[in-house]
Design a protein around this motif. Structure first.
Motif, PDB file in Angstrom:
ATOM      1  N   VAL A 182      -6.296  -1.519  -4.901  1.00 48.60           N
ATOM      2  CA  VAL A 182      -6.924  -1.729  -6.198  1.00 48.60           C
ATOM      3  C   VAL A 182      -8.281  -2.389  -6.035  1.00 48.60           C
ATOM      4  O   VAL A 182      -8.415  -3.395  -5.342  1.00 48.60           O
ATOM      5  CB  VAL A 182      -6.024  -2.612  -7.091  1.00 48.60           C
ATOM      6  N   ILE A 183      -9.274  -1.803  -6.700  1.00 51.53           N
ATOM      7  CA  ILE A 183     -10.606  -2.397  -6.748  1.00 51.53           C
ATOM      8  C   ILE A 183     -10.985  -2.473  -8.216  1.00 51.53           C
ATOM      9  O   ILE A 183     -11.118  -1.444  -8.881  1.00 51.53           O
ATOM     10  CB  ILE A 183     -11.652  -1.554  -5.983  1.00 51.53           C
ATOM     11  N   ARG A 184     -11.134  -3.663  -8.758  1.00 55.53           N
ATOM     12  CA  ARG A 184     -11.423  -3.795 -10.185  1.00 55.53           C
ATOM     13  C   ARG A 184     -12.482  -4.859 -10.422  1.00 55.53           C
ATOM     14  O   ARG A 184     -12.759  -5.693  -9.559  1.00 55.53           O
ATOM     15  CB  ARG A 184     -10.154  -4.144 -10.961  1.00 55.53           C
ATOM     16  N   HIS A 185     -13.051  -4.823 -11.633  1.00 56.22           N
ATOM     17  CA  HIS A 185     -14.002  -5.857 -12.040  1.00 56.22           C
ATOM     18  C   HIS A 185     -13.645  -6.267 -13.461  1.00 56.22           C
ATOM     19  O   HIS A 185     -13.624  -5.456 -14.370  1.00 56.22           O
ATOM     20  CB  HIS A 185     -15.440  -5.351 -11.983  1.00 56.22           C
ATOM     21  N   GLY A 186     -13.367  -7.535 -13.650  1.00 50.45           N
ATOM     22  CA  GLY A 186     -12.967  -8.041 -14.954  1.00 50.45           C
ATOM     23  C   GLY A 186     -11.574  -8.624 -14.886  1.00 50.45           C
ATOM     24  O   GLY A 186     -10.619  -7.940 -14.561  1.00 50.45           O
ATOM     25  N   LYS A 187     -11.451  -9.927 -15.195  1.00 51.26           N
ATOM     26  CA  LYS A 187     -10.159 -10.593 -15.031  1.00 51.26           C
ATOM     27  C   LYS A 187      -9.111 -10.120 -16.030  1.00 51.26           C
ATOM     28  O   LYS A 187      -7.918 -10.348 -15.839  1.00 51.26           O
ATOM     29  CB  LYS A 187     -10.344 -12.108 -15.155  1.00 51.26           C
ATOM     30  N   PHE A 188      -9.570  -9.445 -17.122  1.00 54.19           N
ATOM     31  CA  PHE A 188      -8.621  -8.953 -18.110  1.00 54.19           C
ATOM     32  C   PHE A 188      -8.279  -7.472 -17.892  1.00 54.19           C
ATOM     33  O   PHE A 188      -7.525  -6.906 -18.672  1.00 54.19           O
ATOM     34  CB  PHE A 188      -9.182  -9.120 -19.529  1.00 54.19           C
ATOM     35  N   LYS A 189      -8.867  -6.838 -16.874  1.00 50.75           N
ATOM     36  CA  LYS A 189      -8.633  -5.407 -16.673  1.00 50.75           C
ATOM     37  C   LYS A 189      -7.228  -5.206 -16.118  1.00 50.75           C
ATOM     38  O   LYS A 189      -7.003  -5.227 -14.908  1.00 50.75           O
ATOM     39  CB  LYS A 189      -9.684  -4.813 -15.721  1.00 50.75           C
ATOM     40  N   SER A 190      -6.288  -5.008 -17.026  1.00 51.73           N
ATOM     41  CA  SER A 190      -4.867  -5.024 -16.672  1.00 51.73           C
ATOM     42  C   SER A 190      -4.303  -3.654 -16.326  1.00 51.73           C
ATOM     43  O   SER A 190      -3.116  -3.539 -16.034  1.00 51.73           O
ATOM     44  CB  SER A 190      -4.066  -5.606 -17.837  1.00 51.73           C
ATOM     45  N   ALA A 191      -5.139  -2.611 -16.370  1.00 51.44           N
ATOM     46  CA  ALA A 191      -4.630  -1.255 -16.157  1.00 51.44           C
ATOM     47  C   ALA A 191      -3.933  -1.097 -14.819  1.00 51.44           C
ATOM     48  O   ALA A 191      -3.004  -0.290 -14.681  1.00 51.44           O
ATOM     49  CB  ALA A 191      -5.776  -0.244 -16.275  1.00 51.44           C
ATOM     50  N   VAL A 192      -4.361  -1.874 -13.812  1.00 55.13           N
ATOM     51  CA  VAL A 192      -3.801  -1.715 -12.472  1.00 55.13           C
ATOM     52  C   VAL A 192      -2.728  -2.751 -12.142  1.00 55.13           C
ATOM     53  O   VAL A 192      -2.133  -2.703 -11.063  1.00 55.13           O
ATOM     54  CB  VAL A 192      -4.930  -1.779 -11.405  1.00 55.13           C
ATOM     55  N   GLU A 193      -2.483  -3.685 -13.048  1.00 52.92           N
ATOM     56  CA  GLU A 193      -1.481  -4.727 -12.766  1.00 52.92           C
ATOM     57  C   GLU A 193      -0.087  -4.181 -12.457  1.00 52.92           C
ATOM     58  O   GLU A 193       0.627  -4.751 -11.629  1.00 52.92           O
ATOM     59  CB  GLU A 193      -1.420  -5.717 -13.932  1.00 52.92           C
ATOM     60  N   PRO A 194       0.364  -3.100 -13.115  1.00 55.52           N
ATOM     61  CA  PRO A 194       1.701  -2.582 -12.804  1.00 55.52           C
ATOM     62  C   PRO A 194       1.880  -2.137 -11.353  1.00 55.52           C
ATOM     63  O   PRO A 194       3.010  -1.970 -10.892  1.00 55.52           O
ATOM     64  CB  PRO A 194       1.840  -1.382 -13.758  1.00 55.52           C
ATOM     65  N   PHE A 195       0.773  -1.971 -10.619  1.00 52.16           N
ATOM     66  CA  PHE A 195       0.846  -1.506  -9.238  1.00 52.16           C
ATOM     67  C   PHE A 195       0.534  -2.606  -8.225  1.00 52.16           C
ATOM     68  O   PHE A 195       0.581  -2.364  -7.020  1.00 52.16           O
ATOM     69  CB  PHE A 195      -0.110  -0.321  -9.036  1.00 52.16           C
ATOM     70  N   MET A 196       0.212  -3.812  -8.721  1.00 46.77           N
ATOM     71  CA  MET A 196      -0.145  -4.877  -7.789  1.00 46.77           C
ATOM     72  C   MET A 196       0.593  -6.192  -8.070  1.00 46.77           C
ATOM     73  O   MET A 196       0.589  -7.095  -7.233  1.00 46.77           O
ATOM     74  CB  MET A 196      -1.660  -5.125  -7.819  1.00 46.77           C
ATOM     75  N   LEU A 197       1.234  -6.318  -9.242  1.00 43.20           N
ATOM     76  CA  LEU A 197       1.962  -7.534  -9.594  1.00 43.20           C
ATOM     77  C   LEU A 197       3.396  -7.198  -9.990  1.00 43.20           C
ATOM     78  O   LEU A 197       3.758  -6.022 -10.130  1.00 43.20           O
ATOM     79  CB  LEU A 197       1.271  -8.258 -10.762  1.00 43.20           C
ATOM     80  N   ASN A 198       4.194  -8.231 -10.183  1.00 45.88           N
ATOM     81  CA  ASN A 198       5.571  -8.049 -10.647  1.00 45.88           C
ATOM     82  C   ASN A 198       5.784  -8.581 -12.060  1.00 45.88           C
ATOM     83  O   ASN A 198       6.871  -8.469 -12.631  1.00 45.88           O
ATOM     84  CB  ASN A 198       6.560  -8.747  -9.699  1.00 45.88           C
TER      85      ASN A 198
END
Length: 585
Positions: A182-198
């Protein structure tokens, strides 16, 4: 003999299938031929069946596909619903509306537009009555505007509040040996959270709490206005689980009457001033759409306002009625810009975003159009991330308090299957390359630190481009856009306070605003992109609907997980989009 039977059976099946197709095509031709305008000469009750999935504009498929699939696939066009409610208000032959909300599937902003149209209809003095065995939360939101809310005596009213559940795939992917990069910019950009967090990050939980609280406040306040119960009392009823039986709903003032079907028919007889139920003449939405309106000569008016429908995720290429293709939408905007008879453009956006590149292509056409004529945006249920990107260059933005918008942020997502290939499948790879980065993005290995940094630079660059264009379009400083950006999602009610939208309103208000900006009093409405021939559209839709219908039938509530994983294949390049799985129940 075996071969003989084989060919005989194959020929018979071919004949049967061919016959069925001929019958279907014949039915489509007949249906198409029955689209001529008709007139009413007797009093009718408009049966407004909203049980199904509501889209801004539905595909032109005159044949009922559910008759083939065996599954109910009722797609309802919001534009058709709003158009006919408005027409019925001024139609002397429409006595009132029988509202069937059933199992309605829609976002809260679309519900708000229908609800407002029904409230406006009631100004005519005509009745709205509704009847259902069970009212879901969304169904009741519409039903609450009716003069009479009736329910089956053993039915139910399902009011419980809204929730948003995020499914996390991190552990499942780890077990399979798949590593999301995952490469993202913006602390609220949650679109990728399902693939990097629990679980949700603190920032994501905070933003969801805020915009869901805003949606729920609008919901309860509007019901309070129509049902004479305060929003605080409504929340108290829900939190204390006071709605245990239908009689409780009547006692609490949320339902007017409990009727069996035969009793409700008598209720309709009374409202229609007829002698028997059989004397009541009903007309459904699709047939009423062919009834001539008082503006029947509108098509001869010279000046036009063109509505361009952009609904679905944003991708490069052609797209479809439910996928925003940069080529298709850009062409529609360009055609409207170059048409001298088109005096204003209304872009209807209903999109969670998608490709940042495709969004930029559409943005450019919006800028060119704005230089020649007024361009107004009407936001639907969702106009966020890439959906906001294509909207920000307009002269004016209308949205519902329930619209989900913002999410100004970008990300990149690549996959490494190295562990899956080597540890679980026993696959190894070797290669020859001419240049250092020739295999950048290869799935058989993770990114190197240098590759990650290069992609991160690209993501930051796209984010800076995004925020600079929002700043230009909304006449803000880029630093201020960054402060409300970083992927943060806002409700329309919050967005108006931070200058992301200009006014509350649906498509009707956006059209009225565009007409005022263009100085028009007498005009006609046209729609783009042009829809395909109904027969061609039917054939293309048939395979898609049969497949999705079968999967939904087999998977039930789990279909949403399949859809999330299926949509991953569309993630190519840097993305400006909301989460793949965005559900508010």
């Amino acid at each position: 003999m075996k071969q003989f039977f084989k060919f005989t059976i194959a020929s018979a099946l071919g004949l049967i299938i061919g016959t069925i197709l001929l019958v279907l095509i014949g039915s489509i031709i007949v249906s198409s031929g029955n689209s001529d305008k008709i007139s009413l000469s007797e009093n009718h009750v408009l049966k407004l069946n909203l049980s199904g999935s509501i889209q801004d504009r539905k595909e032109k498929v005159p044949f009922d596909i559910s008759e083939i699939t065996g599954q109910n696939i009722n797609i309802i066009g919001l534009n058709e619903v709003l158009r006919n409610i408005k027409k019925a208000k001024n139609d002397d032959f429409i006595l009132g509306i029988l509202l069937d909300v059933g199992q309605i599937s829609s976002g809260y902003a679309s519900l708000e537009e229908i609800r407002n149209a029904l409230i406006d209809f009631k100004k005519s003095g005509k009745f709205i009555t509704t009847y259902s065995e069970i009212y879901t939360q969304k169904a009741y939101y519409l039903a609450s505007v009716a003069n009479y809310i009736c329910m089956y005596p053993e039915g139910g009213l399902d009011l419980k509040g809204i929730n948003s559940t995020v499914t996390f795939f991190t552990n499942a992917l780890k077990k399979m040996g798949i590593e999301p990069q995952v490469i993202r910019h913006g602390k609220f950009k949650s679109a990728v959270e399902p693939f990097m967090l629990n679980e949700m990050s603190d920032e994501n939980r905070k933003q969801i709490e805020i915009y869901m609280g805003s949606l729920w406040n609008t919901y309860t306040q509007n019901i309070a206005l129509n049902r004479g119960v305060s929003s605080n009392r409504l929340n108290e009823i829900i939190n204390n689980f006071e709605l245990k039986t239908p009689k409780d709903a009547v006692k609490l003032g949320l339902i007017d009457s409990l009727f069996y079907d035969d009793q409700f028919r008598k209720h309709l007889v009374y409202l229609s001033h007829e002698d028997t139920y059989e004397d009541i003449k009903f007309i459904n939405l699709s047939r009423y759409d062919n009834v001539k309106s008082e503006n029947a000569r509108e098509k001869f008016k010279k000046d036009k306002i063109t509505i361009i429908y952009a609904q679905g995720e944003i991708v490069s290429g052609t797209g479809s009625e439910t996928v925003i293709g940069s080529e298709r939408i850009s062409k529609a905007i360009r055609n409207a810009r170059e048409d001298e008879k088109v005096k204003a453009i209304v872009l209807r956006v209903n999109s969670p975003g998608g490709s940042a590149l495709a969004s930029d292509v559409i943005w450019r056409e919006m800028v060119l159009a704005k230089d020649t004529k007024p361009v107004v945006v009407s936001m639907g249920d969702v106009a966020a991330s890439g959906g906001y990107y294509i909207a920000c260059a307009s002269d004016k933005i209308y949205a519902s308090p329930n619209t989900i918008t913002g999410s100004i942020g970008v990300f990149g997502l690549l996959w490494s299957f190295e562990e899956l290939f080597s540890e679980k499948l026993g696959l190894t790879f070797d290669q020859v390359k001419t240049n250092k980065f020739a295999d950048l993005g290869s799935t058989n290995r993770p990114l190197t630190d240098q590759e990650y940094d290069l992609i991160q630079e690209g993501v930051v660059d796209v984010y800076n481009t995004f925020t600079s264009k929002v700043a230009s379009g909304r006449k803000m400083h880029q630093i201020d856009v960054d402060n409300i950006g970083q992927g943060r999602v806002w409700s329309g009610a919050n967005a108006i306070e931070i200058n992301l939208i200009d006014e509350f309103g649906g498509l009707a208000e956006a059209i009225k605003g565009a007409a005022e900006m263009a100085g028009l009093e007498d005009y006609r409405l046209t729609e783009l992109p042009l829809q395909k021939d109904p027969i061609q559209q039917f054939i293309e839709s048939l395979e898609e609907n049969i497949q999705s219908s079968w999967l939904k039938h087999q998977l039930g509530d789990q279909y949403k997980y399949y859809k999330t994983l299926h949509n991953l294949k569309n993630i190519k390049g840097i993305q400006a989009r909301m989460p793949l799985q965005f559900i508010i129940d």
